[in-house]
Scaffold this motif. Structure first.
Motif, PDB file in Angstrom:
ATOM      1  N   VAL A 106      45.628  40.983  42.319  1.00 53.92           N
ATOM      2  CA  VAL A 106      46.493  40.952  43.496  1.00 53.92           C
ATOM      3  C   VAL A 106      45.432  41.087  44.849  1.00 53.92           C
ATOM      4  N   VAL A 107      45.869  40.075  45.743  1.00 53.71           N
ATOM      5  CA  VAL A 107      45.032  39.876  46.693  1.00 53.71           C
ATOM      6  C   VAL A 107      45.556  41.007  47.949  1.00 53.71           C
ATOM      7  N   MET A 108      44.466  41.714  48.616  1.00 55.86           N
ATOM      8  CA  MET A 108      44.482  42.839  49.565  1.00 55.86           C
ATOM      9  C   MET A 108      43.868  42.176  50.778  1.00 55.86           C
ATOM     10  N   GLU A 109      44.631  42.068  51.954  1.00 54.99           N
ATOM     11  CA  GLU A 109      44.153  41.803  53.118  1.00 54.99           C
ATOM     12  C   GLU A 109      43.514  43.029  53.741  1.00 54.99           C
ATOM     13  N   VAL A 110      41.970  42.995  53.903  1.00 51.74           N
ATOM     14  CA  VAL A 110      41.295  44.255  54.614  1.00 51.74           C
ATOM     15  C   VAL A 110      40.524  43.837  55.752  1.00 51.74           C
ATOM     16  N   PRO A 111      41.091  43.121  56.906  1.00 51.71           N
ATOM     17  CA  PRO A 111      40.320  42.669  57.878  1.00 51.71           C
ATOM     18  C   PRO A 111      39.551  43.898  58.549  1.00 51.71           C
ATOM     19  N   ALA A 112      38.452  43.375  59.269  1.00 52.96           N
ATOM     20  CA  ALA A 112      37.520  44.101  60.017  1.00 52.96           C
ATOM     21  C   ALA A 112      35.954  43.936  60.029  1.00 52.96           C
ATOM     22  N   HIS A 113      35.509  43.460  58.932  1.00 52.03           N
ATOM     23  CA  HIS A 113      34.217  42.765  58.866  1.00 52.03           C
ATOM     24  C   HIS A 113      34.280  41.427  59.291  1.00 52.03           C
ATOM     25  N   THR A 114      35.294  40.777  58.816  1.00 45.92           N
ATOM     26  CA  THR A 114      35.880  39.549  59.161  1.00 45.92           C
ATOM     27  C   THR A 114      37.300  39.637  59.498  1.00 45.92           C
ATOM     28  N   ALA A 115      37.828  38.738  60.249  1.00 49.38           N
ATOM     29  CA  ALA A 115      39.249  38.553  60.515  1.00 49.38           C
ATOM     30  C   ALA A 115      40.067  38.387  59.211  1.00 49.38           C
ATOM     31  N   GLY A 116      39.698  37.768  58.434  1.00 51.90           N
ATOM     32  CA  GLY A 116      40.526  37.481  57.305  1.00 51.90           C
ATOM     33  C   GLY A 116      40.107  37.950  55.938  1.00 51.90           C
ATOM     34  N   HIS A 117      39.227  38.966  55.963  1.00 56.77           N
ATOM     35  CA  HIS A 117      38.679  39.371  54.630  1.00 56.77           C
ATOM     36  C   HIS A 117      39.564  40.067  53.645  1.00 56.77           C
ATOM     37  N   ILE A 118      39.501  39.632  52.490  1.00 56.30           N
ATOM     38  CA  ILE A 118      40.350  40.025  51.580  1.00 56.30           C
ATOM     39  C   ILE A 118      39.500  40.658  50.143  1.00 56.30           C
ATOM     40  N   ALA A 119      40.468  41.525  49.417  1.00 55.96           N
ATOM     41  CA  ALA A 119      39.919  41.913  48.378  1.00 55.96           C
ATOM     42  C   ALA A 119      40.581  41.491  47.098  1.00 55.96           C
ATOM     43  N   TYR A 120      40.067  41.468  45.886  1.00 59.47           N
ATOM     44  CA  TYR A 120      40.723  41.197  44.631  1.00 59.47           C
ATOM     45  C   TYR A 120      40.951  42.534  43.745  1.00 59.47           C
ATOM     46  N   HIS A 121      42.087  42.721  43.516  1.00 54.36           N
ATOM     47  CA  HIS A 121      42.300  43.954  42.680  1.00 54.36           C
ATOM     48  C   HIS A 121      42.762  43.600  41.430  1.00 54.36           C
ATOM     49  N   LEU A 122      42.237  44.110  40.265  1.00 55.92           N
ATOM     50  CA  LEU A 122      42.666  43.660  38.974  1.00 55.92           C
ATOM     51  C   LEU A 122      43.119  44.908  38.186  1.00 55.92           C
ATOM     52  N   PRO A 123      44.427  45.232  38.493  1.00 52.36           N
ATOM     53  CA  PRO A 123      44.822  46.806  38.058  1.00 52.36           C
ATOM     54  C   PRO A 123      44.734  46.688  36.328  1.00 52.36           C
ATOM     55  N   SER A 124      44.898  45.836  35.712  1.00 50.76           N
ATOM     56  CA  SER A 124      44.678  45.939  34.234  1.00 50.76           C
ATOM     57  C   SER A 124      43.281  46.182  33.890  1.00 50.76           C
ATOM     58  N   GLU A 125      42.334  45.887  34.771  1.00 47.80           N
ATOM     59  CA  GLU A 125      40.899  46.230  34.318  1.00 47.80           C
ATOM     60  C   GLU A 125      40.437  47.253  34.932  1.00 47.80           C
ATOM     61  N   GLU A 126      41.161  47.783  35.769  1.00 46.52           N
ATOM     62  CA  GLU A 126      40.940  48.932  36.752  1.00 46.52           C
ATOM     63  C   GLU A 126      39.602  48.844  37.594  1.00 46.52           C
ATOM     64  N   LEU A 127      39.785  47.578  38.511  1.00 47.34           N
ATOM     65  CA  LEU A 127      38.357  47.324  39.024  1.00 47.34           C
ATOM     66  C   LEU A 127      39.088  46.463  40.458  1.00 47.34           C
ATOM     67  N   ILE A 128      38.041  46.566  41.194  1.00 50.82           N
ATOM     68  CA  ILE A 128      38.301  45.609  42.633  1.00 50.82           C
ATOM     69  C   ILE A 128      37.122  44.926  43.288  1.00 50.82           C
ATOM     70  N   PHE A 129      37.515  43.919  43.565  1.00 58.04           N
ATOM     71  CA  PHE A 129      36.140  43.039  44.367  1.00 58.04           C
ATOM     72  C   PHE A 129      36.203  43.256  45.670  1.00 58.04           C
ATOM     73  N   VAL A 130      35.411  44.044  46.594  1.00 60.15           N
ATOM     74  CA  VAL A 130      35.702  44.309  47.693  1.00 60.15           C
ATOM     75  C   VAL A 130      34.722  43.545  48.764  1.00 60.15           C
ATOM     76  N   GLY A 131      34.029  42.736  48.494  1.00 62.72           N
ATOM     77  CA  GLY A 131      33.050  41.922  49.354  1.00 62.72           C
ATOM     78  C   GLY A 131      32.177  42.937  50.187  1.00 62.72           C
ATOM     79  N   ASP A 132      32.419  42.709  51.678  1.00 63.73           N
ATOM     80  CA  ASP A 132      31.798  43.462  52.384  1.00 63.73           C
ATOM     81  C   ASP A 132      32.474  44.674  53.293  1.00 63.73           C
ATOM     82  N   THR A 133      33.670  45.054  52.515  1.00 64.38           N
ATOM     83  CA  THR A 133      34.536  45.968  53.121  1.00 64.38           C
ATOM     84  C   THR A 133      34.061  47.491  52.865  1.00 64.38           C
TER      85      THR A 133
END
Length: 242
Positions: free
Chosen positions: A106-133
């Motif tokens: 599931v895509v989560m918008e997490v702007p601040a580091h960049t204006a359009g920064h997103i994260a990728y949450h994989l609930p079934s795997e209990e993990l998230i890729f957050v980049g530089d947030t």
């Protein structure tokens, strides 16, 4: 279950190579450069089918073009930054879903580091890729957004299940922890974590992924009580040389 391989790149980046054995698909998160990714995939006999970018910065997208040329993979990246990611095939925004085989993120918008920064949450795997947030005991610099956005992002991430594994894109933990100790010198969990981090780094070991539970207990930015407090801490961290 996915298999995730950490690939060091540049001076302190981590690229994540993610393989789903059930489908045979392999995905790359934020490839700073192509060569080590292609070499790792080839060594493992994995076929790269996708790239997922969290934001446009070159140390997260620099390998896109070469990996795409070599593999024919598709690139998914934030819609708000599409103009800055010319290799993009699919633009995604808040609530969109992307898949690796049968595994859904599931895509989560997490702007601040960049204006359009997103994260990728994989609930079934209990993990998230957050980049530089979110980093281990830290957060990204506020290059294109503000403290209110980052505070909202971190509170939203803090609400994820505590066991959620957090895959960030840099090895900043030692410096972040040293700063965190100036904010909360009496935080026992923080002191204990720093001892483990110092030992790991001395042995040349990585300190990420982290977990939401660890960040709740030790991250001064996630623990900030307000956007104003986060702003003060971020400004102090930006000039910290400890």
């Amino acid at each position: 279950m996915v298999e995730i391989v950490r690939i060091p790149a540049l001076s302190d980046n981590y690229i994540w190579l993610v393989h789903d054995a059930a489908s045979g698909e392999t995905m790359v998160v934020d490839p700073a450069e192509a060569e080590p990714v292609l070499a790792e995939a080839e060594a493992r006999g994995w076929r790269i089918t996708q790239i997922w970018n969290t934001h446009w910065h070159p140390d997260h997208t620099g390998g896109n073009a070469a990996i795409k040329a070599a593999t024919g993979c598709r690139v998914t990246a934030p819609a708000a930054e599409a103009a800055k990611i010319p290799t993009l095939d699919r633009a995604v925004a808040e609530g969109d879903r992307v898949s690796l085989g049968a595994i859904e993120a599931v895509v989560m918008e997490v702007p601040a580091h960049t204006a359009g920064h997103i994260a990728y949450h994989l609930p079934s795997e209990e993990l998230i890729f957050v980049g530089d947030t979110l980093f281990a005991m830290g957060c990204g610099r506020l290059f294109e957004g503000d403290a209110a956005q980052m505070h909202g992002n971190l509170q939203r991430l803090a609400a994820l299940p505590p066991e959620t594994a957090v895959y960030c894109a840099h090895e900043y933990t030692l410096a972040n922890g040293r700063f965190a100790l100036t904010v909360e010198p009496n935080n026992a969990a923080l002191r204990e974590r720093m001892a483990a981090v110092e030992a790991a780094r001395a042995a040349g070991e990585a300190t990420v992924p982290t977990t939401i539970a660890l960040e709740r207990a030790t991250n001064p930015f996630m623990r900030a009580s307000s956007a104003e407090e986060l702003a003060q801490r971020r400004q102090a961290k930006d000039i910290f040389r400890g």
